[in-house]
Write a protein that holds these residues in place. Structure first.
Motif, short mmCIF file in Angstrom:
data_model
loop_
_atom_site.label_atom_id
_atom_site.label_comp_id
_atom_site.label_asym_id
_atom_site.label_seq_id
_atom_site.Cartn_x
_atom_site.Cartn_y
_atom_site.Cartn_z
N SER A 15 0.83 -1.22 0.00
CA SER A 15 0.00 0.00 0.00
C SER A 15 0.85 1.25 0.00
O SER A 15 0.54 2.24 -0.68
CB SER A 15 -0.93 0.00 1.23
OG SER A 15 -1.78 -1.13 1.22
N CYS A 16 1.95 1.24 0.74
CA CYS A 16 2.81 2.42 0.83
C CYS A 16 3.51 2.72 -0.49
O CYS A 16 3.98 3.84 -0.71
CB CYS A 16 3.86 2.23 1.92
SG CYS A 16 3.20 2.30 3.60
N ALA A 17 3.59 1.75 -1.38
CA ALA A 17 4.24 1.97 -2.67
C ALA A 17 3.57 3.09 -3.43
O ALA A 17 4.21 3.84 -4.17
CB ALA A 17 4.22 0.69 -3.50
N PHE A 18 2.28 3.25 -3.23
CA PHE A 18 1.55 4.29 -3.96
C PHE A 18 1.66 5.63 -3.24
O PHE A 18 1.79 6.68 -3.87
CB PHE A 18 0.09 3.87 -4.10
CG PHE A 18 -0.05 2.55 -4.78
CD1 PHE A 18 0.05 2.45 -6.16
CD2 PHE A 18 -0.24 1.41 -4.05
CE1 PHE A 18 -0.04 1.23 -6.79
CE2 PHE A 18 -0.34 0.17 -4.67
CZ PHE A 18 -0.24 0.09 -6.04
N ASP A 19 1.65 5.61 -1.93
CA ASP A 19 1.81 6.85 -1.18
C ASP A 19 3.19 7.46 -1.42
O ASP A 19 3.35 8.67 -1.51
CB ASP A 19 1.63 6.59 0.32
CG ASP A 19 0.24 6.10 0.65
OD1 ASP A 19 -0.69 6.42 -0.12
OD2 ASP A 19 0.09 5.37 1.65
N LEU A 20 4.22 6.61 -1.55
CA LEU A 20 5.59 7.08 -1.72
C LEU A 20 5.97 7.29 -3.18
O LEU A 20 7.06 7.75 -3.48
CB LEU A 20 6.56 6.09 -1.07
CG LEU A 20 6.38 5.84 0.43
CD1 LEU A 20 7.31 4.73 0.90
CD2 LEU A 20 6.60 7.11 1.20
N ARG A 21 5.07 6.91 -4.08
CA ARG A 21 5.32 7.05 -5.52
C ARG A 21 6.52 6.22 -5.97
O ARG A 21 7.20 6.54 -6.93
CB ARG A 21 5.54 8.52 -5.92
CG ARG A 21 4.34 9.40 -5.70
CD ARG A 21 3.15 8.90 -6.46
NE ARG A 21 2.50 9.96 -7.20
CZ ARG A 21 1.40 9.79 -7.91
NH1 ARG A 21 0.87 8.60 -8.00
NH2 ARG A 21 0.85 10.79 -8.56
N THR A 22 6.82 5.20 -5.24
CA THR A 22 7.89 4.30 -5.67
C THR A 22 7.49 2.88 -5.32
O THR A 22 6.91 2.63 -4.28
CB THR A 22 9.23 4.64 -4.99
OG1 THR A 22 10.19 3.65 -5.38
CG2 THR A 22 9.10 4.66 -3.48
N THR A 23 7.81 1.96 -6.21
CA THR A 23 7.46 0.56 -5.97
C THR A 23 8.70 -0.34 -6.04
O THR A 23 8.57 -1.55 -6.20
CB THR A 23 6.45 0.09 -7.04
OG1 THR A 23 7.00 0.32 -8.34
CG2 THR A 23 5.14 0.84 -6.90
N LEU A 24 9.86 0.25 -5.90
CA LEU A 24 11.10 -0.49 -6.06
C LEU A 24 11.19 -1.68 -5.12
O LEU A 24 11.55 -2.78 -5.52
CB LEU A 24 12.30 0.44 -5.85
CG LEU A 24 13.69 -0.20 -5.99
CD1 LEU A 24 13.88 -0.74 -7.41
CD2 LEU A 24 14.78 0.81 -5.65
N ASP A 25 10.87 -1.47 -3.86
CA ASP A 25 11.03 -2.53 -2.87
C ASP A 25 9.70 -3.13 -2.41
O ASP A 25 9.69 -3.98 -1.52
CB ASP A 25 11.77 -2.00 -1.64
CG ASP A 25 13.18 -1.53 -1.98
OD1 ASP A 25 13.83 -2.22 -2.78
OD2 ASP A 25 13.60 -0.49 -1.45
N ALA A 26 8.60 -2.70 -3.01
CA ALA A 26 7.29 -3.09 -2.50
C ALA A 26 7.05 -4.58 -2.54
O ALA A 26 6.43 -5.15 -1.64
CB ALA A 26 6.20 -2.36 -3.28
N ILE A 27 7.54 -5.25 -3.56
CA ILE A 27 7.21 -6.65 -3.74
C ILE A 27 8.28 -7.60 -3.20
O ILE A 27 8.11 -8.83 -3.25
CB ILE A 27 6.95 -6.94 -5.24
CG1 ILE A 27 6.03 -8.16 -5.37
CG2 ILE A 27 8.23 -7.09 -6.01
CD1 ILE A 27 5.53 -8.39 -6.77
N VAL A 28 9.35 -7.05 -2.65
CA VAL A 28 10.45 -7.90 -2.16
C VAL A 28 9.97 -8.98 -1.18
O VAL A 28 10.42 -10.13 -1.28
CB VAL A 28 11.55 -7.03 -1.51
CG1 VAL A 28 12.55 -7.90 -0.75
CG2 VAL A 28 12.27 -6.23 -2.58
N PRO A 29 9.08 -8.70 -0.23
CA PRO A 29 8.65 -9.76 0.69
C PRO A 29 7.92 -10.91 0.01
O PRO A 29 7.76 -11.98 0.61
CB PRO A 29 7.72 -9.03 1.67
CG PRO A 29 8.09 -7.60 1.56
CD PRO A 29 8.49 -7.39 0.14
N LEU A 30 7.49 -10.71 -1.23
CA LEU A 30 6.75 -11.74 -1.95
C LEU A 30 7.60 -12.48 -2.98
O LEU A 30 7.15 -13.47 -3.56
CB LEU A 30 5.55 -11.12 -2.66
CG LEU A 30 4.49 -10.50 -1.76
CD1 LEU A 30 3.67 -9.48 -2.52
CD2 LEU A 30 3.60 -11.57 -1.18
#
Length: 397
Positions: A321-336
């Motif tokens: 969810s924070c990937a959109f608030d921060l306008r970056t998705t670089l590390d968003a999916i790492v836990p998956l």
């Protein structure tokens, strides 16, 4: 727990349990999209969809279910528009989303229940898709049936699953497993694996197959291409065929062989049916595969996208969810992200579940053998020094 003895043929090689090793994540570069735009598109897609899947529900309020369910992880993954990626809800590049699949992430709060939690995740995606006439609804107790249209679908508790497994043994499914566990597992902290998951699904009249990637390099290296073929729907959509799970698995393995030669067939199926997660087992742990990403860097060909019951689902949801608030998705999916190099030299098994009901005749047949197919079977047979191959899968009735 004593290790379950491995078979000496490639019909089914049960993988013993051991302590889990920590995952090592790796970052991937993701696409960007405004959250409001996605929500607008999601609403439009759902209005145009002919599906209306009920939400799964796992009761954890009674204090006996030592787990934490989290909703909404898969929809957030689909927002990210990962390049060269296939998921339960997106089988083609740049395709519109299928119906959002209501799969739960279920976190284990112990060190032994990962098999059960992944089975619950698989069922949270599968059971809401079963038609009302599916024999599953007659097999389970009334507490696990929908109470009405629009109501949530109860998902079996760990104790329910243990009772189903004992029920499977009582009707003669997986006699070797029954012997290993002494035909008793309710109330015990014994770990289970792919064969036990398959037995539970078969007991519930759900057609599933164990796909093995074992013993040889040729067999093990087919895991990534098989998963890619599955999430790409390279054999078409299940809703348009009556073939059984073993036949589908064999066809997917044939498609997987074409990928290294770059002869794979792109999915041309426009069906919006979502796919069920794959249960992936190796020695020591299991995860639920909800997608795969094809890479073009070095010798790493694929990264799996998984729901790991050993991880905090709520934290994963917040990170996405924070990937959109921060306008970056670089590390968003790492836990998956699951690096397949961790299991490149390990025997693995996948359980692929389907919406197709088993017939009583098929269940009778599976009393004699586990429903399983083996990748690169001939290389495994040669490695084992045997002459008999896995019996051919049963034909659809």
């Amino acid at each position: 727990m004593a290790e379950r003895e491995n078979n000496t043929s490639c019909q089914v090689a049960s993988i013993p349990m051991a302590k889990r090793e920590d995952d090592t994540g790796s970052s991937v570069l993701l696409g960007k999209r405004n959250l409001e735009d996605f929500l607008e598109e999601k609403t439009r897609d759902e209005k145009n969809s002919t599906f209306d899947l009920p939400m799964p529900f796992l009761n954890v309020d009674n204090g006996t279910e030592n787990a934490v369910p989290t909703e909404g992880v898969l929809p957030l993954i689909n927002i990210l528009e990962l390049p060269r990626t296939r998921t339960c809800c997106r089988s083609r590049e740049n395709s519109s989303l299928s119906l959002t699949l209501p799969v739960l992430h279920i976190q284990q709060k112990d060190k032994w229940s990962c098999g059960y939690r992944n089975l619950q995740m698989l069922m949270s995606a599968l059971i809401p898709q079963l038609p009302s006439g599916h024999p599953y609804h007659q097999r389970v107790p009334s507490s696990l049936r929908r109470s009405g249209v629009g109501s949530a679908v109860p998902i079996a508790s760990l104790k329910d699953l243990q009772e189903f497994l004992e029920g499977a043994w009582k009707v003669g499914l997986d006699s070797r497993g029954a012997e290993h566990y002494g035909s008793k597992i309710v109330g015990k902290s014994d770990e289970i694996g792919a064969v036990e998951v398959n037995s539970v699904l078969s007991f519930l009249y759900i057609d599933s197959v164990v796909v093995q990637f074992i013993r040889t390099k040729e067999s093990r290296q087919m895991l990534g291409p098989f998963v890619w073929s599955y999430f790409s729907k390279q054999t078409g959509c299940e809703c348009k065929t009556e073939q059984n799970s073993a036949t589908t698995a064999e066809r997917l393995l044939e498609c997987a062989k074409k990928i290294p030669q770059k002869n794979e067939v792109d999915c041309v199926d426009t069906c919006m049916c979502p796919l069920v997660p794959l249960y992936l087992q190796w020695e020591g742990h299991s995860v639920s595969v909800i997608g795969i990403r094809k890479l073009s860097i070095g010798d790493v060909q694929y990264q799996l996208i998984v729901l790991d019951p050993a991880k905090d689902g709520g934290k994963i949801h917040r990170t996405l969810s924070c990937a959109f608030d921060l306008r970056t998705t670089l590390d968003a999916i790492v836990p998956l992200v699951f690096d397949m190099r961790q299991i490149a030299e390990k025997d693995c098994q996948i359980v692929m579940g389907t919406k197709r009901p088993l017939t009583k005749e098929e269940i009778n047949e599976f009393r004699e053998r586990v429903n399983a197919v083996t990748a690169e079977r001939q290389s495994v047979i040669k490695h084992l020094g045997i002459t008999e191959a896995t019996p051919p899968p049963a034909k659809a009735k």
